[in-house]
Design a protein around this motif. Structure first.
Motif, PDB file in Angstrom:
ATOM      1  N   SER A  56      37.649 -56.049 -19.897  1.00 45.31           N
ATOM      2  CA  SER A  56      37.047 -56.075 -18.556  1.00 45.31           C
ATOM      3  C   SER A  56      38.081 -56.437 -17.497  1.00 45.31           C
ATOM      4  CB  SER A  56      35.872 -57.050 -18.514  1.00 45.31           C
ATOM      5  OG  SER A  56      36.299 -58.356 -18.847  1.00 45.31           O
ATOM      6  N   ALA A  57      39.166 -57.088 -17.895  1.00 43.09           N
ATOM      7  CA  ALA A  57      40.210 -57.472 -16.944  1.00 43.09           C
ATOM      8  C   ALA A  57      41.083 -56.299 -16.510  1.00 43.09           C
ATOM      9  CB  ALA A  57      41.096 -58.567 -17.559  1.00 43.09           C
ATOM     10  N   TYR A  61      37.275 -48.121 -17.017  1.00 44.63           N
ATOM     11  CA  TYR A  61      35.895 -47.754 -17.326  1.00 44.63           C
ATOM     12  C   TYR A  61      34.928 -48.906 -17.065  1.00 44.63           C
ATOM     13  CZ  TYR A  61      38.404 -43.868 -19.231  1.00 44.63           C
ATOM     14  OH  TYR A  61      39.239 -42.791 -19.358  1.00 44.63           O
ATOM     15  N   GLU A  62      35.427 -50.127 -17.150  1.00 42.26           N
ATOM     16  CA  GLU A  62      34.595 -51.297 -16.870  1.00 42.26           C
ATOM     17  C   GLU A  62      34.157 -51.330 -15.407  1.00 42.26           C
ATOM     18  OE1 GLU A  62      33.470 -53.771 -18.925  1.00 42.26           O
ATOM     19  OE2 GLU A  62      34.337 -52.750 -20.641  1.00 42.26           O
ATOM     20  N   LYS A  63      34.982 -50.801 -14.529  1.00 44.28           N
ATOM     21  CA  LYS A  63      34.689 -50.832 -13.094  1.00 44.28           C
ATOM     22  C   LYS A  63      33.789 -49.675 -12.652  1.00 44.28           C
ATOM     23  CE  LYS A  63      39.133 -53.076 -12.421  1.00 44.28           C
ATOM     24  NZ  LYS A  63      39.281 -53.389 -13.823  1.00 44.28           N
ATOM     25  N   ALA A  67      27.025 -52.518 -14.113  1.00 43.25           N
ATOM     26  CA  ALA A  67      25.758 -52.882 -14.756  1.00 43.25           C
ATOM     27  C   ALA A  67      25.697 -52.419 -16.216  1.00 43.25           C
ATOM     28  CB  ALA A  67      24.595 -52.277 -13.968  1.00 43.25           C
ATOM     29  N   MET A  68      26.774 -51.848 -16.714  1.00 47.36           N
ATOM     30  CA  MET A  68      26.809 -51.331 -18.076  1.00 47.36           C
ATOM     31  C   MET A  68      26.465 -52.439 -19.079  1.00 47.36           C
ATOM     32  SD  MET A  68      30.104 -49.487 -19.864  1.00 47.36           S
ATOM     33  CE  MET A  68      31.256 -50.652 -19.158  1.00 47.36           C
ATOM     34  N   SER A 175      46.415 -51.446 -14.048  1.00 50.31           N
ATOM     35  CA  SER A 175      45.683 -52.719 -14.106  1.00 50.31           C
ATOM     36  C   SER A 175      46.217 -53.605 -15.227  1.00 50.31           C
ATOM     37  CB  SER A 175      44.186 -52.469 -14.321  1.00 50.31           C
ATOM     38  OG  SER A 175      43.617 -51.859 -13.210  1.00 50.31           O
ATOM     39  N   LEU A 176      46.509 -52.996 -16.375  1.00 49.62           N
ATOM     40  CA  LEU A 176      47.078 -53.753 -17.501  1.00 49.62           C
ATOM     41  C   LEU A 176      48.421 -54.354 -17.092  1.00 49.62           C
ATOM     42  CD1 LEU A 176      46.840 -54.509 -20.526  1.00 49.62           C
ATOM     43  CD2 LEU A 176      48.000 -52.359 -21.052  1.00 49.62           C
TER      44      LEU A 176
END
Length: 182
Positions: A56-57, A61-63, A67-68, A175-176
């Motif tokens: 998530s950090a 795809y988390e962003k 609400a996933m 992001s990583l």
């Protein structure tokens, strides 16, 4: 008027036949990958990838659907760790399971998509030290059945799947990089 309709129908048949024949010549597998150089040791980056709960950090795809619904099972990290998701049309529904780890250089993930389409692929992360940096490569590969080839050709007229997935991978690697270089 009937003659015009016949020409249009004949042209349509030729186009459809051309797409079907061209699809038959396409490869039976696909591979999409992107790489980034990160100023961090492989061990630090490996830990961020090997723990699915920490995605998530940095995962793009988390962003896409905050609400996933997420479910984790198996060990906290490493081989056997499982992450299942169920989200909106932007992320669909699926499951990931880490199947192989070679610390600190490789994480292999079995990736099963359920919705909006079924697909079974492999995601692979490799970390290669280069001086003070680590080159991280995120790849996805798998089979490309005939109907996927046909859809790829038709959809390719409007969008490039390599670019779409590749752009997500590039964003995720950026992001990583931001997380790993802190």
């Amino acid at each position: 008027m009937l003659k015009t309709f016949a020409y249009i129908a004949a042209a349509l048949v030729v186009v459809v036949a051309g797409i079907l024949i061209y699809a038959a010549t396409r490869p039976d597998t696909f591979r999409v990958q992107r790489s980034a150089s990160i100023k961090a040791p492989p061990e630090k980056i490996f830990a961020l990838i090997n723990d699915l709960r920490g995605w998530s950090a940095w995962s793009p795809y988390e962003k896409k659907d905050p609400a996933m619904k997420r479910t984790f099972s198996g060990p906290a990290s490493g081989k056997g760790a499982v992450y299942e998701w169920d989200g909106d049309k932007n992320v669909g529904k699926g499951r990931m399971e880490i199947t192989e780890v070679t610390p600190p250089n490789k994480v292999l993930i079995k990736l099963d998509f359920i919705k909006p389409f079924e697909g079974h692929n492999t995601a692979e992360f490799t970390m290669e030290p280069k001086g003070d940096n680590t080159v991280v490569t995120w790849a996805m590969y798998g089979p490309c059945p005939y109907m996927a080839k046909v859809m790829g050709i038709v959809m390719g007229l409007f969008m490039n799947m390599d670019d779409m997935i590749g752009n997500d991978f590039a964003a995720g690697l950026a992001s990583l990089k931001a997380v790993a270089e802190k």
